[in-house]
Structure formats: structure tokens, C-alpha cells
Write a protein that holds these residues in place. Structure first.
Motif, PDB file in Angstrom:
ATOM      1  N   GLY A 110       0.827  -1.214   0.000  1.00 65.38           N
ATOM      2  CA  GLY A 110       0.000   0.000   0.000  1.00 65.38           C
ATOM      3  C   GLY A 110       0.859   1.261   0.000  1.00 65.38           C
ATOM      4  N   VAL A 111       0.203   2.404   0.172  1.00 60.74           N
ATOM      5  CA  VAL A 111       0.891   3.703   0.112  1.00 60.74           C
ATOM      6  C   VAL A 111       1.982   3.800   1.175  1.00 60.74           C
ATOM      7  CG1 VAL A 111       0.606   6.215   0.347  1.00 60.74           C
ATOM      8  CG2 VAL A 111      -1.089   4.881  -0.910  1.00 60.74           C
ATOM      9  N   LYS A 112       1.726   3.190   2.348  1.00 58.25           N
ATOM     10  CA  LYS A 112       2.729   3.294   3.425  1.00 58.25           C
ATOM     11  C   LYS A 112       4.064   2.671   3.016  1.00 58.25           C
ATOM     12  CE  LYS A 112       1.943  -0.755   6.462  1.00 58.25           C
ATOM     13  NZ  LYS A 112       1.289  -1.635   5.487  1.00 58.25           N
ATOM     14  N   GLY A 113       4.020   1.714   2.081  1.00 56.42           N
ATOM     15  CA  GLY A 113       5.262   1.103   1.581  1.00 56.42           C
ATOM     16  C   GLY A 113       6.147   2.112   0.867  1.00 56.42           C
ATOM     17  N   LEU A 114       5.519   3.106   0.220  1.00 58.15           N
ATOM     18  CA  LEU A 114       6.289   4.144  -0.476  1.00 58.15           C
ATOM     19  C   LEU A 114       6.951   5.102   0.508  1.00 58.15           C
ATOM     20  CD1 LEU A 114       3.796   4.992  -3.366  1.00 58.15           C
ATOM     21  CD2 LEU A 114       6.008   3.853  -3.615  1.00 58.15           C
ATOM     22  N   TYR A 115       6.402   5.183   1.723  1.00 56.33           N
ATOM     23  CA  TYR A 115       6.978   6.075   2.748  1.00 56.33           C
ATOM     24  C   TYR A 115       7.796   5.291   3.786  1.00 56.33           C
ATOM     25  CZ  TYR A 115       4.771  10.304   1.080  1.00 56.33           C
ATOM     26  OH  TYR A 115       4.426  11.402   0.317  1.00 56.33           O
ATOM     27  N   ARG A 116       8.193   4.050   3.420  1.00 59.36           N
ATOM     28  CA  ARG A 116       9.020   3.246   4.311  1.00 59.36           C
ATOM     29  C   ARG A 116      10.356   3.970   4.533  1.00 59.36           C
ATOM     30  NH1 ARG A 116       9.249  -2.149   5.919  1.00 59.36           N
ATOM     31  NH2 ARG A 116       7.479  -2.829   4.679  1.00 59.36           N
ATOM     32  N   GLY A 117      10.761   4.084   5.769  1.00 57.11           N
ATOM     33  CA  GLY A 117      12.025   4.768   6.074  1.00 57.11           C
ATOM     34  C   GLY A 117      11.901   6.279   6.127  1.00 57.11           C
ATOM     35  N   ALA A 118      10.663   6.787   6.015  1.00 57.82           N
ATOM     36  CA  ALA A 118      10.477   8.251   5.956  1.00 57.82           C
ATOM     37  C   ALA A 118      10.778   8.943   7.281  1.00 57.82           C
ATOM     38  CB  ALA A 118       9.059   8.592   5.497  1.00 57.82           C
ATOM     39  N   THR A 119      10.623   8.217   8.394  1.00 59.28           N
ATOM     40  CA  THR A 119      10.862   8.850   9.696  1.00 59.28           C
ATOM     41  C   THR A 119      12.297   9.336   9.805  1.00 59.28           C
ATOM     42  OG1 THR A 119       9.339   7.208  10.599  1.00 59.28           O
ATOM     43  CG2 THR A 119      10.519   8.567  12.187  1.00 59.28           C
ATOM     44  N   SER A 120      13.244   8.426   9.493  1.00 59.36           N
ATOM     45  CA  SER A 120      14.658   8.831   9.561  1.00 59.36           C
ATOM     46  C   SER A 120      14.951   9.881   8.502  1.00 59.36           C
ATOM     47  CB  SER A 120      15.583   7.624   9.378  1.00 59.36           C
ATOM     48  OG  SER A 120      15.592   7.184   8.044  1.00 59.36           O
ATOM     49  N   SER A 121      14.236   9.791   7.372  1.00 56.75           N
ATOM     50  CA  SER A 121      14.436  10.760   6.301  1.00 56.75           C
ATOM     51  C   SER A 121      13.986  12.156   6.721  1.00 56.75           C
ATOM     52  CB  SER A 121      13.659  10.311   5.061  1.00 56.75           C
ATOM     53  OG  SER A 121      14.195  10.893   3.913  1.00 56.75           O
ATOM     54  N   PHE A 122      12.822  12.236   7.428  1.00 51.48           N
ATOM     55  CA  PHE A 122      12.328  13.529   7.909  1.00 51.48           C
ATOM     56  C   PHE A 122      13.328  14.184   8.847  1.00 51.48           C
ATOM     57  CE2 PHE A 122       7.804  12.774   6.674  1.00 51.48           C
ATOM     58  CZ  PHE A 122       7.578  14.027   6.129  1.00 51.48           C
ATOM     59  N   VAL A 123      13.796  13.395   9.822  1.00 51.85           N
ATOM     60  CA  VAL A 123      14.749  13.933  10.803  1.00 51.85           C
ATOM     61  C   VAL A 123      16.046  14.324  10.104  1.00 51.85           C
ATOM     62  CG1 VAL A 123      16.104  13.386  12.865  1.00 51.85           C
ATOM     63  CG2 VAL A 123      13.752  12.573  12.685  1.00 51.85           C
ATOM     64  N   GLY A 124      16.566  13.385   9.297  1.00 49.24           N
ATOM     65  CA  GLY A 124      17.840  13.636   8.606  1.00 49.24           C
ATOM     66  C   GLY A 124      17.743  14.792   7.639  1.00 49.24           C
ATOM     67  N   MET A 125      16.677  14.789   6.814  1.00 50.59           N
ATOM     68  CA  MET A 125      16.548  15.813   5.770  1.00 50.59           C
ATOM     69  C   MET A 125      16.290  17.200   6.349  1.00 50.59           C
ATOM     70  SD  MET A 125      16.721  16.445   2.570  1.00 50.59           S
ATOM     71  CE  MET A 125      16.402  15.082   1.475  1.00 50.59           C
ATOM     72  N   ALA A 126      15.487  17.278   7.419  1.00 54.20           N
ATOM     73  CA  ALA A 126      15.215  18.582   8.042  1.00 54.20           C
ATOM     74  C   ALA A 126      16.508  19.185   8.596  1.00 54.20           C
ATOM     75  CB  ALA A 126      14.181  18.434   9.152  1.00 54.20           C
ATOM     76  N   PHE A 127      17.281  18.369   9.312  1.00 54.89           N
ATOM     77  CA  PHE A 127      18.539  18.830   9.900  1.00 54.89           C
ATOM     78  C   PHE A 127      19.568  19.131   8.818  1.00 54.89           C
ATOM     79  CE2 PHE A 127      22.361  17.590  12.735  1.00 54.89           C
ATOM     80  CZ  PHE A 127      22.526  18.910  13.137  1.00 54.89           C
ATOM     81  N   GLU A 128      19.660  18.205   7.854  1.00 55.72           N
ATOM     82  CA  GLU A 128      20.644  18.339   6.767  1.00 55.72           C
ATOM     83  C   GLU A 128      20.345  19.554   5.885  1.00 55.72           C
ATOM     84  OE1 GLU A 128      20.760  17.999   2.556  1.00 55.72           O
ATOM     85  OE2 GLU A 128      19.324  16.617   3.416  1.00 55.72           O
ATOM     86  N   SER A 129      19.058  19.729   5.554  1.00 57.61           N
ATOM     87  CA  SER A 129      18.667  20.855   4.708  1.00 57.61           C
ATOM     88  C   SER A 129      18.884  22.185   5.433  1.00 57.61           C
ATOM     89  CB  SER A 129      17.196  20.692   4.305  1.00 57.61           C
ATOM     90  OG  SER A 129      16.799  21.726   3.469  1.00 57.61           O
ATOM     91  N   SER A 130      18.583  22.191   6.724  1.00 56.03           N
ATOM     92  CA  SER A 130      18.825  23.380   7.545  1.00 56.03           C
ATOM     93  C   SER A 130      20.303  23.762   7.501  1.00 56.03           C
ATOM     94  CB  SER A 130      18.397  23.094   8.990  1.00 56.03           C
ATOM     95  OG  SER A 130      18.763  24.153   9.837  1.00 56.03           O
ATOM     96  N   LEU A 131      21.175  22.763   7.683  1.00 60.12           N
ATOM     97  CA  LEU A 131      22.624  23.005   7.635  1.00 60.12           C
ATOM     98  C   LEU A 131      23.070  23.450   6.248  1.00 60.12           C
ATOM     99  CD1 LEU A 131      24.400  20.104   9.609  1.00 60.12           C
ATOM    100  CD2 LEU A 131      24.517  22.551  10.083  1.00 60.12           C
ATOM    101  N   LEU A 132      22.593  22.735   5.204  1.00 55.60           N
ATOM    102  CA  LEU A 132      23.026  23.024   3.838  1.00 55.60           C
ATOM    103  C   LEU A 132      22.686  24.455   3.431  1.00 55.60           C
ATOM    104  CD1 LEU A 132      24.137  22.188   1.048  1.00 55.60           C
ATOM    105  CD2 LEU A 132      21.834  21.409   0.477  1.00 55.60           C
ATOM    106  N   PHE A 133      21.404  24.832   3.572  1.00 59.58           N
ATOM    107  CA  PHE A 133      20.987  26.167   3.149  1.00 59.58           C
ATOM    108  C   PHE A 133      21.602  27.247   4.041  1.00 59.58           C
ATOM    109  CE2 PHE A 133      17.692  23.758   0.896  1.00 59.58           C
ATOM    110  CZ  PHE A 133      17.637  24.429  -0.304  1.00 59.58           C
ATOM    111  N   GLY A 134      21.705  26.935   5.339  1.00 60.90           N
ATOM    112  CA  GLY A 134      22.308  27.902   6.266  1.00 60.90           C
ATOM    113  C   GLY A 134      23.774  28.144   5.963  1.00 60.90           C
TER     114      GLY A 134
END
Length: 304
Positions: A62-86
């Protein structure tokens, strides 16, 4: 971008851009990772292409399969993107003093973006390792049924337990190469497209300025994302294989891995997952840039 950036605000704007990227792009990323893992293995092609892989995931999980691993991605991407753009904004601002010009300056953009990319690779590597290991497991009968990890935290703990603390940084060198080179390409494309479009649109258009800005953000961010992945996708294929390998003694040299893929599958093997990656790159990066530029305005950071 530039002007009087005010410290933490650049990082807040980047964080919001990261959240927008994950919401828009994670399903495409899951398909890309599955193709890279299972279609480059010695025993042949598992999925006929991106659409077939997506259909299999939706059918079995189902749709949740496409968002597998998204939790670590949210945390990682939010922090990483904050650092990158900053970091990019701050480094660009400090270098720009030497080169006062309205035009994009490659000698300012490239080192600022490559430096930001190199720094974020240290955050991105562990979060992507967990994300990739979560994404390649599943219930699809076309691949070996492996549900070794019940959650991202379980995956991280088991990795550290079996491979040591360095295990969570497996593929770090390849991630650093991908991010420093890729972001230099991304920000160069973004700044140049943004500059050229504003030059033409501001003269020719009677539309309100905010509509022009959103349109320019979509095009410059989207094209920047496609340029990023076109430049570094082979490194990303190597990174996925390094990070998802269950053999601790397997090589971590990306060039050796790409050489062996090239021998077995040709150039198309080195660009495995190109379809979903390019399809994802445009909307995900467009969303990131539009969110970033909107946040920059709302936070009162001056843009050149």
C-alpha cells in the motif's frame, strides 16, 4: 541569495525546505533505492522499471510502503537541509564581499555549495543508511522477504551492535563525494536559471511579483535538482550498494563498485533508478526552493 543574512533564520528556512522535500520526494526515493539494490545484483533484473516497482510496492504494502524509512528521512533531511541552506547562505555572504556583482559568481557559489555539501554528508550518511536499509526490505515476493528491522531506531541499534559505531557511517566517503559535487552543480544551476529568468520576466511580465517568484522558484529548483542527480547518480548507486550490503567485508570503494556494475550492466546499470530519480528531482527540489524562498521572505532575510 545573499544580502544581510541573519544567523539562525537561514537555518530555519533551510529546515522548512527539507520538510517540503521529504513530503514531495520520498515515494520516488523508495522506488529508486529498490531498483538500485535489487536490479544491480548478480542474479538479474527484479523490476522492469520504475512503474513496475511502484505497482509492486502499492500491491504488496500500500501507500505506506512508499513512505518506508520516511521517519529517519524527515529527521535527517530537516537537519541536513537546515545546515546546507544555512551554511551555503553564510559562506556565500562572506565570500561575496570580494565580488560585488548582480550576476551569479561561480567562484562564490561553487565553494560555498561544495563546503555545505561536505559538512552535511556527516549528518546525511547515518540517516540515509537507515533509510536505505528500511526501504530495501519489504514483503514483495520478487525479492527475498526480509523484515530484519521493525523501525528506524531498531535498524540503527542493530547496525551499531553488529558493525560498531563506524558501521552507521558506512558509505561516508561516497556520500561526501556525492553531496559536495552534487550541491556545487545544484546551486550553480539554481542561481544561473533564477538570474536569467528574473532578467527576462521582470521586463516582460505584468503578473504580480510573488507569482513570478513562485514560477521562477519552481523552474530553478526543479532544473537544479535534475542537474544534481544527472551529475551524481552513479555515486548514489554505489552508495546504496555499500550501505545495504550485508557482507561487512565487501568493498566500500565506489569506483570499484561502479567498474563492476559497468562490466555487468553497462552504463545503464550505473544510472539505475534514473527514471524515478528525475521524476522526483523536479517536484521535490522545486518544493524545497519555493519553501526556502518563501521562508526567507517571511523571516525578513534580504535577497539580492
Amino acid at each position: 541569495m545573499g544580502g544581510d543574512s541573519s544567523g539562525y533564520k537561514d537555518y530555519v528556512a533551510g529546515l522548512l525546505a527539507g520538510v517540503a522535500t521529504v513530503i514531495t520526494g520520498h515515494p520516488f526515493d523508495t522506488v529508486k533505492v529498490k531498483l538500485q539494490k535489487h536490479n544491480t545484483e548478480a542474479n538479474g533484473i527484479k523490476y522492469r522499471g520504475g512503474l513496475h516497482c511502484t505497482a509492486r510496492i502499492l500491491k504488496t504494502e500500500g501507500v505506506k510502503g512508499l513512505y518506508r524509512g520516511a521517519t529517519s528521512s524527515f529527521v535527517g533531511m530537516a537537519f541536513e537541509s537546515s545546515l546546507l541552506f544555512g551554511i551555503y547562505s553564510q559562506a556565500k555572504q562572506s565570500l561575496q564581499g570580494q565580488y560585488q556583482s548582480g550576476k551569479p559568481q561561480p567562484q562564490v557559489i561553487i565553494p560555498s555549495a561544495a563546503f555545505g555539501g561536505a559538512i552535511i554528508s556527516f549528518v546525511l550518511c547515518p540517516s540515509e543508511l537507515v533509510k536505505c536499509r528500511m526501504q530495501v526490505q519489504g514483503t514483495d515476493t520478487l525479492v527475498v522477504n526480509s523484515n530484519r528491522y521493525s523501525s528506524p531506531i531498531d535498524c540503527a541499534l542493530k547496525t551499531v551492535k553488529s558493525e560498531g559505531v563506524t558501521g552507521i557511517f558506512r558509505g561516508g566517503f561516497t556520500t561526501l563525494l556525492r553531496e559536495s559535487l552534487g550541491n556545487a552543480v545544484f546551486f550553480s544551476t539554481y542561481e544561473y536559471v533564477r538570474f536569467r529568468m528574473h532578467l527576462h520576466l521582470n521586463d516582460a511580465s505584468s503578473d504580480p511579483a510573488h507569482l513570478i517568484d513562485v514560477g521562477v522558484g519552481i523552474m530553478s529548483g526543479g532544473l537544479g535538482g535534475i542537474a544534481f542527480w544527472s551529475a551524481v547518480l552513479p555515486l548514489d548507486v554505489a552508495k546504496t550498494i555499500i550501505q545495504t550490503s550485508s557482507d561487512r567485508s565487501s568493498t566500500r570503494n565506489p569506483f570499484q563498485i561502479l567498474k563492476s556494475i559497468y562490466r555487468g550492466s553497462g552504463l545503464s546499470g550505473c544510472y539505475m533508478g534514473l527514471g524515478p530519480t528525475v521524476v522526483r528531482a523536479f517536484p521535490a527540489n522545486a518544493a524545497a526552493i519555493v519553501t526556502w524562498e518563501l521562508a526567507v521572505k517571511m523571516l525578513g532575510i534580504r535577497q539580492d
